[in-house]
Structure formats: structure tokens, C-alpha cells
Design an enzyme around this catalytic site. Structure first.
Site, PDB file in Angstrom:
ATOM      1  CG  ASP A  13      21.912 -15.552 -54.185  1.00 13.25           C
ATOM      2  OD1 ASP A  13      21.760 -16.458 -55.023  1.00 13.25           O
ATOM      3  OD2 ASP A  13      21.468 -15.614 -53.022  1.00 13.25           O
ATOM      4  CE  LYS A  16      27.416 -18.691 -57.567  1.00 18.63           C
ATOM      5  NZ  LYS A  16      26.782 -17.782 -56.589  1.00 18.63           N
ATOM      6  N   GLY A  40      20.483 -20.764 -57.573  1.00 12.32           N
ATOM      7  CA  GLY A  40      19.527 -20.041 -58.414  1.00 12.32           C
ATOM      8  C   GLY A  40      20.281 -18.977 -59.155  1.00 12.32           C
ATOM      9  CG  HIS A  41      23.074 -19.695 -61.423  1.00  9.63           C
ATOM     10  ND1 HIS A  41      23.894 -19.231 -60.429  1.00  9.63           N
ATOM     11  CD2 HIS A  41      23.345 -21.017 -61.544  1.00  9.63           C
ATOM     12  CE1 HIS A  41      24.625 -20.234 -59.969  1.00  9.63           C
ATOM     13  NE2 HIS A  41      24.310 -21.323 -60.614  1.00  9.63           N
ATOM     14  CD  GLN A 228      25.319 -23.975 -53.645  1.00 13.74           C
ATOM     15  OE1 GLN A 228      26.094 -24.833 -54.038  1.00 13.74           O
ATOM     16  NE2 GLN A 228      24.118 -23.827 -54.151  1.00 13.74           N
TER      17      GLN A 228
HETATM   18  P1  GDP Z   1      24.132 -16.255 -58.795  1.00 15.61           P
HETATM   19  O1  GDP Z   1      23.450 -17.190 -57.872  1.00 15.61           O
HETATM   20  O2  GDP Z   1      25.516 -15.878 -58.330  1.00 15.61           O
HETATM   21  O3  GDP Z   1      24.130 -16.695 -60.229  1.00 15.61           O
HETATM   22  O4  GDP Z   1      23.317 -14.880 -58.725  1.00 15.61           O
HETATM   23  P2  GDP Z   1      21.701 -14.692 -58.742  1.00 15.61           P
HETATM   24  O5  GDP Z   1      21.233 -14.854 -60.143  1.00 15.61           O
HETATM   25  O6  GDP Z   1      21.052 -15.479 -57.679  1.00 15.61           O
HETATM   26  O7  GDP Z   1      21.592 -13.178 -58.279  1.00 15.61           O
HETATM   27  C1  GDP Z   1      22.217 -12.152 -58.990  1.00 15.61           C
HETATM   28  C2  GDP Z   1      21.138 -11.170 -59.515  1.00 15.61           C
HETATM   29  O8  GDP Z   1      21.769  -9.977 -59.870  1.00 15.61           O
HETATM   30  C3  GDP Z   1      20.434 -11.643 -60.761  1.00 15.61           C
HETATM   31  O9  GDP Z   1      19.084 -11.239 -60.670  1.00 15.61           O
HETATM   32  C4  GDP Z   1      21.135 -10.907 -61.894  1.00 15.61           C
HETATM   33  O10 GDP Z   1      20.288 -10.656 -63.011  1.00 15.61           O
HETATM   34  C5  GDP Z   1      21.501  -9.631 -61.216  1.00 15.61           C
HETATM   35  N1  GDP Z   1      22.720  -8.982 -61.696  1.00 15.61           N
HETATM   36  C6  GDP Z   1      23.903  -9.561 -62.080  1.00 15.61           C
HETATM   37  N2  GDP Z   1      24.810  -8.605 -62.348  1.00 15.61           N
HETATM   38  C7  GDP Z   1      24.217  -7.408 -62.128  1.00 15.61           C
HETATM   39  C8  GDP Z   1      24.659  -6.047 -62.180  1.00 15.61           C
HETATM   40  O11 GDP Z   1      25.793  -5.735 -62.483  1.00 15.61           O
HETATM   41  N3  GDP Z   1      23.726  -5.084 -61.838  1.00 15.61           N
HETATM   42  C9  GDP Z   1      22.449  -5.397 -61.466  1.00 15.61           C
HETATM   43  N4  GDP Z   1      21.625  -4.411 -61.129  1.00 15.61           N
HETATM   44  N5  GDP Z   1      22.021  -6.667 -61.390  1.00 15.61           N
HETATM   45  C10 GDP Z   1      22.890  -7.650 -61.697  1.00 15.61           C
HETATM   46  P1  IMO Z   2      23.668 -19.626 -55.576  1.00 16.88           P
HETATM   47  O1  IMO Z   2      24.385 -20.625 -56.430  1.00 16.88           O
HETATM   48  C1  IMO Z   2      22.566 -18.242 -51.571  1.00 16.88           C
HETATM   49  C2  IMO Z   2      22.265 -21.296 -48.449  1.00 16.88           C
HETATM   50  C3  IMO Z   2      20.878 -21.539 -47.884  1.00 16.88           C
HETATM   51  C4  IMO Z   2      21.242 -21.951 -46.472  1.00 16.88           C
HETATM   52  C5  IMO Z   2      22.523 -22.755 -46.659  1.00 16.88           C
HETATM   53  C6  IMO Z   2      22.316 -24.253 -46.702  1.00 16.88           C
HETATM   54  O2  IMO Z   2      22.406 -19.097 -56.150  1.00 16.88           O
HETATM   55  O3  IMO Z   2      24.607 -18.560 -55.113  1.00 16.88           O
HETATM   56  P2  IMO Z   2      21.283 -25.904 -48.512  1.00 16.88           P
HETATM   57  O4  IMO Z   2      19.907 -25.980 -49.068  1.00 16.88           O
HETATM   58  O5  IMO Z   2      22.355 -25.699 -49.516  1.00 16.88           O
HETATM   59  O6  IMO Z   2      21.601 -27.045 -47.577  1.00 16.88           O
HETATM   60  O7  IMO Z   2      21.253 -24.594 -47.569  1.00 16.88           O
HETATM   61  O8  IMO Z   2      23.077 -22.323 -47.895  1.00 16.88           O
HETATM   62  N1  IMO Z   2      22.361 -21.417 -49.909  1.00 16.88           N
HETATM   63  C7  IMO Z   2      22.458 -20.362 -50.738  1.00 16.88           C
HETATM   64  N2  IMO Z   2      22.417 -19.045 -50.498  1.00 16.88           N
HETATM   65  N3  IMO Z   2      22.764 -18.682 -52.828  1.00 16.88           N
HETATM   66  C8  IMO Z   2      22.842 -20.012 -53.092  1.00 16.88           C
HETATM   67  O9  IMO Z   2      23.181 -20.507 -54.289  1.00 16.88           O
HETATM   68  C9  IMO Z   2      22.641 -20.923 -52.029  1.00 16.88           C
HETATM   69  N4  IMO Z   2      22.623 -22.274 -51.936  1.00 16.88           N
HETATM   70  C10 IMO Z   2      22.464 -22.552 -50.633  1.00 16.88           C
HETATM   71  O10 IMO Z   2      20.097 -20.376 -47.925  1.00 16.88           O
HETATM   72  O11 IMO Z   2      21.567 -20.818 -45.703  1.00 16.88           O
HETATM   73 MG    MG Z   3      21.645 -17.372 -56.792  1.00 18.03          MG
END
Ligand code: GDP
Ligand code: IMO
Ligand code: MG
Length: 433
Positions: A13, A16, A40-41, A228
Site C-alpha cells: 500500500d 504502487k 488493492g491499488h 504486495q
Molecule cells: P498500492 O497497493 O501500493 O497500489 O497502494 P494503495 O492504492 O493500496 O494505497 C495507496 C493510497 O495512497 C491510494 O489511496 C492512493 O490514491 C494514495 N496515494 C498515492 N500517492 C499519494 C500521495 O502522494 N499522497 C496522498 N495523499 N495519497 C497518495
Molecule cells: P498491495 O499490493 C498490504 C498482507 C495481508 C496479510 C498477509 C498475507 O495492495 O500492497 P494473503 O492474503 O496475501 O495471504 O495475506 O499479507 N497483504 C497485504 N498487505 N497490501 C497488500 O497488497 C497485501 N497483500 C497481502 O494483510 O497480512
Molecule cells: Mg494496496
């Protein structure tokens, strides 16, 4: 042309999806090489009328949102077919063209019994649970290693599919019934469910390794996007509190069939603070108002499960580790804007474990569980930075924070996120080869 790898530096999170989307217009292929719909992106795109459109992607590579990119699901991914088609339909309903998607014939399928097993195993573990996303990821990768997995190509031969499902269930049903005391699964129903996706799937399925090699030979740019992150990697993460795939740069090659000699650049995404979902050690975790502020301002709730993310200060021991394990050439620091308004912004520079200082990640898991952060306290800033587009636009204290982090993690910071929108970013160096 070279391949570029993009990984998460922490526990996921980091943003990416946004980084991939940002590069999307300049790359030809975006390949998801590991994980499944545990990812989850969230990507926020400003439309021409200035309105913000938010997309939440789980299984599809974030590159699907860029009109000229070929999105690829590589062999290292595990696919829940129901989720795949739901996600495709949802995007199509919002006007996104998804017709370019290609899927590896060697990717594994998350069979319905593996979703069940993921959930019952977690229940069985009780307080020793991992806190998985419950999507069947672990059991599906276990089947792959156990050589009882179902692959995408198996769906195109009913006879083989039935054989494989029956072989897997011969074992799994024993486990489900005798250990977990749940209902056995009917092989016919599983076969019927999987077959129902075959016709729609067929035109998307390819030898993606061959297709990507041809693309590279023809001078195309290929971006390999991790789900991840480094500390969730099954080998290099905080085992057993990890996911079940290779989320680091090495996994990009095995998960896509692109050789290491093709990779020219490794970009790691580092959030300006730290979050974690699920169980496991987290040295800089905060349980006070500062943690609550990070969660609120950063909107730190899981994209996949909606769970509140655990929040803490930036840990550069982890950053340095990510640099080493992935061979990071460039960092993108995200969410610097979330640190606005703190009197002081601490950076964890090392750990103390039972009176001993650790400058590097302790190899021993119990040491990491006991690690106490050693902080350097930097002065904060109050200015809204979301409009900054050059490094010099940032307040002096924010600049100093970034420069100190860069020094501590040992690779250059090439871009800085200052807001969730596609254009809310400062580029210091181009991320493209
Ligand atoms: P991922 O799993 O690495 O793709 O990241 P997630 O989407 O799960 O979580 C990142 C969150 O941060 C998302 O809600 C993005 O919209 C938000 N985000 C990304 N870059 C920035 C930033 O520079 N500032 C803020 N405030 N939010 C950001
Ligand atoms: P993104 O791509 C954050 C965590 C789960 C749990 C562990 C194992 O959005 O960064 P799983 O279901 O993969 O067997 O769970 O890994 N986990 C993540 N945490 N971001 C993710 O993906 C994750 N994918 C798995 O919360 O601790
Ligand atoms: Mg994510």
C-alpha cells in the site's frame, strides 16, 4: 529496450498503483508478476472536466487504465476468475477499454476450495493467525509448490481439468472434513464453475514470456509491477507474517519469464511513513494520536478488506533493506503531504534490541519482534504541499526530510508524491530508461 521493475519497499500500500499509472503513458507493457486479488491499488485520475475518478484494482495490472498499454497477467500470478471478469466488467461499464489484456497460460487458478481453506485455516490458527485477506492466496501457492495446482491452460481440456480437480480434492477433502470439520467439496461443481469461464478466457491466453521477449527485442518498454512488497515477500519478508509469493525484484523474472539480464532499472515505492495490514511485527508502529492522524489524513484503510491499516513513522532500516534486496536504482516517496502539520517528523535510523544497536535488519525473527526504534527527530512543516511540482517548491523542512531519507536508504529519490491525484507528484529524475 530494457525491462523496468517496480516494487513496494515496505508492507504494501505504498502507492504502487499510482506510480505505475504515472509511467503508464510511457511504457508499452505492464506486467503483474505475483500475487492475486489480495492486492488493492487505488488510482485517482482527473478527467478533462477536472472531476476526480477513483479506480480500485485488485487483480488487473494498474496499466489497464492507460490507453496504449498492453496489460499482462504473468505466470507468477494466481487468478480468481470470478474476480477477473467482475473487474473487467466494472471497468468496461466505466468506459475503460480492457480488450488488450493478455494472460499467461501458466498462471494458476484460485479454485473455490482454496478460498474456503484460507478462511478456515485462519480461524483454526486463532491468535496465531496471519491476518490474510481471505482470498485463497496461500493455499493456491501451496498447491502450486505441491504440484496439485490448476493452471489457466487446464481449463481448455475438460478431461485434464477433471483429473486435476479430482486429484487435488482427494487430498483437500480429507483436510476439510477431518481437520476443519467442514463440508467436503464436490468435484463436478468445481469443474463446472471453472469451465464456465473458459470460452471468455481463451482469446486472452498466451505464452506471455515469449510475447514479452519479442516486445523487448522490438525495443518496447516493459514495466513489471509487483503486488504486495519487500517485507511481505515469502523469502525476504517478516516470515511467517508474509504473503505466499515473491514480491521482490527477483520475483519479477520468475513471475514473468523475463531474464534478469533484461532488467535495467528497479524502482521502489516508499511511503513517507509506514503502514501494515494484518498481523506481525512493526517496530515503528504508533498507538497514539500521531498514529491516528496518519491513518485519518492518509486514509489508511485497506483497499481490499477495508481493515484500518496499522500506522507508524518511517523506518529507514527497512528502506535500506529494500534497496539491498531489490537492487533499487530509484525510489518514489509517496504521501509526503500526509506528514504536513506535525511539529516534528521522526525517522527511524536503527534499532535497539536488548541493549544492542542494529543498523541493518536483524536476521533473527525474535530480534525483529523486540526491536525498538532509534529515532532522529527532524522539524516539521505546516504549508500545504499538494501544489508543489518541483523540489524547490517544497518547504525547507520537507526538503531536508527527503534529503535525509535519501541519505539513509542509499538510493536516489527520483519522485515525490504530494497528493493522490495522477499529477500530484514532483519528478526529480526521469523514471524511464
Ligand atoms: P498500492 O497497493 O501500493 O497500489 O497502494 P494503495 O492504492 O493500496 O494505497 C495507496 C493510497 O495512497 C491510494 O489511496 C492512493 O490514491 C494514495 N496515494 C498515492 N500517492 C499519494 C500521495 O502522494 N499522497 C496522498 N495523499 N495519497 C497518495
Ligand atoms: P498491495 O499490493 C498490504 C498482507 C495481508 C496479510 C498477509 C498475507 O495492495 O500492497 P494473503 O492474503 O496475501 O495471504 O495475506 O499479507 N497483504 C497485504 N498487505 N497490501 C497488500 O497488497 C497485501 N497483500 C497481502 O494483510 O497480512
Ligand atoms: Mg494496496
Amino acid at each position: 529496450m530494457p525491462a523496468i521493475v517496480l516494487v513496494g519497499a515496505q508492507w504494501g500500500d505504498e502507492g504502487k498503483g499510482k506510480a505505475t499509472d504515472l509511467m503508464g503513458s510511457a511504457v508499452d507493457y505492464v506486467v503483474k508478476f505475483n500475487g492475486g486479488n489480495n492486492a488493492g491499488h487505488t488510482v485517482v485520475i482527473e478527467g478533462e472536466d477536472g472531476r476526480r475518478e477513483k479506480y480500485a484494482l485488485h487483480l488487473l495490472p494498474s496499466g489497464i487504465l492507460s490507453p496504449n498499454v498492453v496489460p499482462v497477467i504473468g505466470n507468477g500470478v494466481v487468478i480468481d476468475l470470478e474476480v477477473l471478469f467482475r473487474e473487467l466488467d466494472d471497468l468496461a461499464a466505466r468506459g475503460v477499454d480492457t480488450s488488450r489484456l493478455v494472460i499467461s497460460a501458466n498462471a494458476h487458478v484460485i479454485a473455490p476450495y482454496n478460498r474456503t481453506l484460507d478462511k478456515v485455516t485462519e480461524r483454526f490458527l486463532g491468535k496465531r493467525k496471519i491476518g490474510t485477506t481471505g482470498r485463497g492466496i496461500g493455499p493456491t501457492y501451496a498447491d502450486k509448490m505441491n504440484r496439485i495446482g490448476i493452471r489457466i491452460q487446464d481449463l481448455f481440456d475438460e478431461h485434464i481439468l477433471r483429473q486435476k480437480v479430482e486429484a487435488a480434492l482427494a487430498f483437500k477433502n480429507q483436510v476439510l472434513a477431518k481437520i476443519y470439520n467442514t463440508r467436503a467439496v464436490n468435484a463436478d461443481a468445481v469443474v463446472a464453475e471453472l469451465l464456465s469461464y473458459a470460452a471468455r478466457l481463451r482469446p486472452m491466453v498466451r505464452d506471455t514470456s515469449l510475447e514479452l521477449e519479442r516486445a523487448l527485442a522490438a525495443g518496447k518498454n516493459v514495466l513489471l509491477e509487483a503486488g504486495q512488497a519487500t517485507l511481505l515477500d515469502v523469502d525476504h519478508g517478516t516470515y511467517p507474517f508474509v504473503t505466499s509469493s515473491s514480491a521482490t525484484a527477483g520475483g519479477a523474472c520468475t513471475g514473468s519469464g523475463i531474464p534478469p539480464t533484461r532488467v535495467a532499472r528497479v524502482i521502489a515505492i516508499l511511503k513517507a511513513y509506514t503502514t501494515r495490514v494484518g498481523e506481525g511485527p512493526f517496530p515503528t508502529e504508533l498507538f497514539d494520536d500521531a498514529g491516528e492522524q496518519l491513518r485519518k489524513v492518509g486514509v489508511e484503510y485497506g483497499t481490499t478488506t477495508g481493515r484500518p491499516r496499522r500506522c507508524g513513522w518511517l523506518d529507514t532500516v527497512i528502506g535500506r533493506y529494500a534497496t539491498r534486496i531489490n537492487g533499487v536504482t530509484d525510489f518514489v516517496v509517496t504521501k509526503l503531504d500526509v506528514l504536513t502539520g506535525f511539529e516534528q517528523v521522526p525517522i527511524c535510523v536503527a534499532y535497539e534490541v536488548d541493549g544492542v544497536r542494529f543498523d541493518e535488519m536483524p536476521v533473527n525473527q525474535s530480534d525483529f519482534h523486540h526491536a525498538k526504534p532509534i529515532y532522529e527527530w527532524l522539524p516539521g512543516w505546516w504549508e500545504d504541499i499538494s501544489g508543489c511540482r518541483t523540489f524547490e517548491d517544497l518547504p525547507a523542512n520537507a526538503q531536508a526530510y527527503v534529503l535525509r531519507v535519501e541519505e539513509l536508504i542509499g538510493a536516489r529519490i527520483s519522485a515525490i508524491g504530494v497528493g493522490p491525484g495522477r499529477h500530484e507528484i514532483i519528478e526529480r529524475h526521469s523514471l524511464l530508461p
